[in-house]
Design an enzyme around this catalytic site. Structure first.
Site, short mmCIF file in Angstrom:
data_model
loop_
_atom_site.label_atom_id
_atom_site.label_comp_id
_atom_site.label_asym_id
_atom_site.label_seq_id
_atom_site.Cartn_x
_atom_site.Cartn_y
_atom_site.Cartn_z
N HIS A 1 50.24 54.79 21.49
CA HIS A 1 50.72 53.50 20.99
C HIS A 1 51.34 53.66 19.61
CE1 HIS A 1 46.48 53.79 19.67
NE2 HIS A 1 46.78 52.96 18.68
N HIS B 1 52.25 51.46 16.13
CA HIS B 1 51.96 50.28 15.31
C HIS B 1 53.24 49.87 14.60
CE1 HIS B 1 47.46 50.68 15.30
NE2 HIS B 1 47.78 51.93 15.59
#
Length: 144
Positions: free
Chosen positions: A105, A107
């Site tokens: 992932h 951010h």
């Protein structure tokens, strides 16, 4: 490649399968973007691939190449929707780096002059508390 294995029961995998909730910002054929429940900045958004990848070491190069335009698109929408002066894009690999959820992932943290990014591990925010940020960011996709 990392020696660790991908856990299909991690929270982001559950979100992708619809087994856990999220405050969705954007979805396309390769990614899902949603607001972080422990935001380090107002509008802190996560972008995850739909393929199973523990982190940057595990994703196939072709899948990473398909993911990066989504990261760019989401970052542009977060910046515009939050009226931010800039963004920080962070990505962590393995626990020693600070990775806490072992699904790749990115951010996206909106930034403003004189406003510090909050430390990690802040309090959980409810969907209701996050909704105003989603309502600012989502229309920015249509404005592109």
């Amino acid at each position: 490649m990392t020696t660790q294995t991908y856990d299909p029961d991690n929270i982001f995998a559950k979100i992708l399968r619809g087994e856990a909730p999220c405050t969705k910002i954007h979805e396309d054929d390769v990614s899902l973007a949603f607001l972080d429940v422990m935001p380090r900045a107002d509008g802190h958004t996560l972008v995850i691939p739909k393929v199973a990848a523990r982190n940057l070491f595990d994703i196939a190069p072709a899948d990473l190449a398909r993911l990066m335009p989504s990261v760019q698109t989401v970052a542009q929408a977060v910046k515009a929707g939050m009226e931010a002066e800039g963004v920080v894009i962070q990505q962590f690999n393995e626990a020693a780096s600070g990775q806490q959820v072992f699904h790749l992932h990115f951010h996206i943290l909106p930034c403003w002059t004189g406003v510090a990014i909050r430390p990690p591990g802040g309090p959980f925010q409810s969907a209701e508390a996050l909704r105003p940020f989603a309502e600012r960011i989502i229309p920015a996709f249509r404005a592109r």
